[in-house]
Design a protein around this motif. Structure first.
Motif, mmCIF file in Angstrom:
data_model
loop_
_atom_site.group_PDB
_atom_site.id
_atom_site.type_symbol
_atom_site.label_atom_id
_atom_site.label_comp_id
_atom_site.label_asym_id
_atom_site.label_seq_id
_atom_site.Cartn_x
_atom_site.Cartn_y
_atom_site.Cartn_z
ATOM 1 N N MET A 60 0.847 -1.178 0.000
ATOM 2 C CA MET A 60 0.000 0.000 0.000
ATOM 3 C C MET A 60 0.890 1.238 0.000
ATOM 4 S SD MET A 60 -3.184 0.666 2.432
ATOM 5 C CE MET A 60 -3.106 2.109 3.431
ATOM 6 N N TYR A 61 0.582 2.149 -0.854
ATOM 7 C CA TYR A 61 1.426 3.308 -1.085
ATOM 8 C C TYR A 61 1.720 4.086 0.199
ATOM 9 C CZ TYR A 61 3.116 7.690 -3.021
ATOM 10 O OH TYR A 61 3.868 8.790 -3.300
ATOM 11 N N PHE A 62 0.671 4.465 0.938
ATOM 12 C CA PHE A 62 0.862 5.275 2.154
ATOM 13 C C PHE A 62 1.750 4.547 3.145
ATOM 14 C CE2 PHE A 62 -0.279 6.519 6.463
ATOM 15 C CZ PHE A 62 -0.040 7.874 6.410
ATOM 16 N N TRP A 63 1.486 3.271 3.371
ATOM 17 C CA TRP A 63 2.249 2.503 4.358
ATOM 18 C C TRP A 63 3.721 2.411 3.945
ATOM 19 C CZ3 TRP A 63 2.098 1.604 9.155
ATOM 20 C CH2 TRP A 63 2.908 0.631 9.721
ATOM 21 N N ASP A 64 3.980 2.152 2.671
ATOM 22 C CA ASP A 64 5.367 2.077 2.194
ATOM 23 C C ASP A 64 6.092 3.397 2.394
ATOM 24 O OD1 ASP A 64 4.927 -0.536 1.430
ATOM 25 O OD2 ASP A 64 4.567 -0.043 -0.675
ATOM 26 N N LYS A 65 5.436 4.482 2.069
ATOM 27 C CA LYS A 65 6.055 5.800 2.228
ATOM 28 C C LYS A 65 6.251 6.136 3.702
ATOM 29 C CE LYS A 65 6.518 6.648 -2.064
ATOM 30 N NZ LYS A 65 7.849 6.710 -2.658
ATOM 31 N N HIS A 66 5.289 5.767 4.523
ATOM 32 C CA HIS A 66 5.397 5.986 5.965
ATOM 33 C C HIS A 66 6.625 5.267 6.512
ATOM 34 C CE1 HIS A 66 4.724 4.470 10.075
ATOM 35 N NE2 HIS A 66 4.279 5.676 10.307
ATOM 36 N N THR A 126 9.352 4.582 4.953
ATOM 37 C CA THR A 126 10.551 5.286 4.501
ATOM 38 C C THR A 126 10.871 6.431 5.454
ATOM 39 O OG1 THR A 126 10.084 4.739 2.199
ATOM 40 C CG2 THR A 126 11.579 6.579 2.583
#
Length: 144
Positions: free
Chosen positions: A1-7, A9
């Protein structure tokens, strides 16, 4: 999931910076996080509040508090009115760690917000607050 991956990082970068402080002062990440939490949130100074606000487990907070107490960085202070209410107080020996931690937090904020205008920073904070509030409501079962 995009948000979780970025979070993740962002979290990983923060832990890289704070890890330098941990290494310097021989702390675990949880011990460091508790020290900084107590400094940044002096009105939330009980183990229960650390668990509730930081979403940490009771066992991890409890063992970390014991280690911090043994290192002479915190003390527990029992309330005169309520024997069950134990406040956690940072001791003077934690001052150098707090200073290093504040510098790491400042560096983190400057680096991850680099290139954003003041307006963009405020928008980002507002949106992130809304996302966190939605998650809080869902965790409490208030919204479906």
């Amino acid at each position: 999931m995009y948000f979780w991956d970025k979070h993740k990082t962002i979290t990983n970068y923060y832990e890289l910076l704070s890890g330098e402080v941990c290494d310097q002062y021989e702390l675990t990440q949880m011990e460091y996080d508790i020290i900084m939490f107590l400094h940044n949130n002096p009105h939330h100074n009980t183990a229960a509040e650390i668990v509730r606000i930081r979403k940490s487990t009771k066992s991890h907070v409890s063992s970390s508090l014991k280690k911090l107490e043994n290192k002479g960085l915190i003390k527990r202070k029992q309330s005169k009115d309520n024997k069950k209410h134990i406040e956690i107080v940072l001791l003077d020996d934690a001052a150098l760690i707090v200073d290093a931690g504040l510098n790491a937090q400042k560096q983190f904020a400057q680096n991850v917000l680099r290139g954003l205008t003041e307006e963009e920073k405020h928008v980002c904070m507002n949106v992130f607050d809304k996302i966190c509030n939605n998650a809080e409501e869902l965790l409490r079962g208030e919204s479906k």
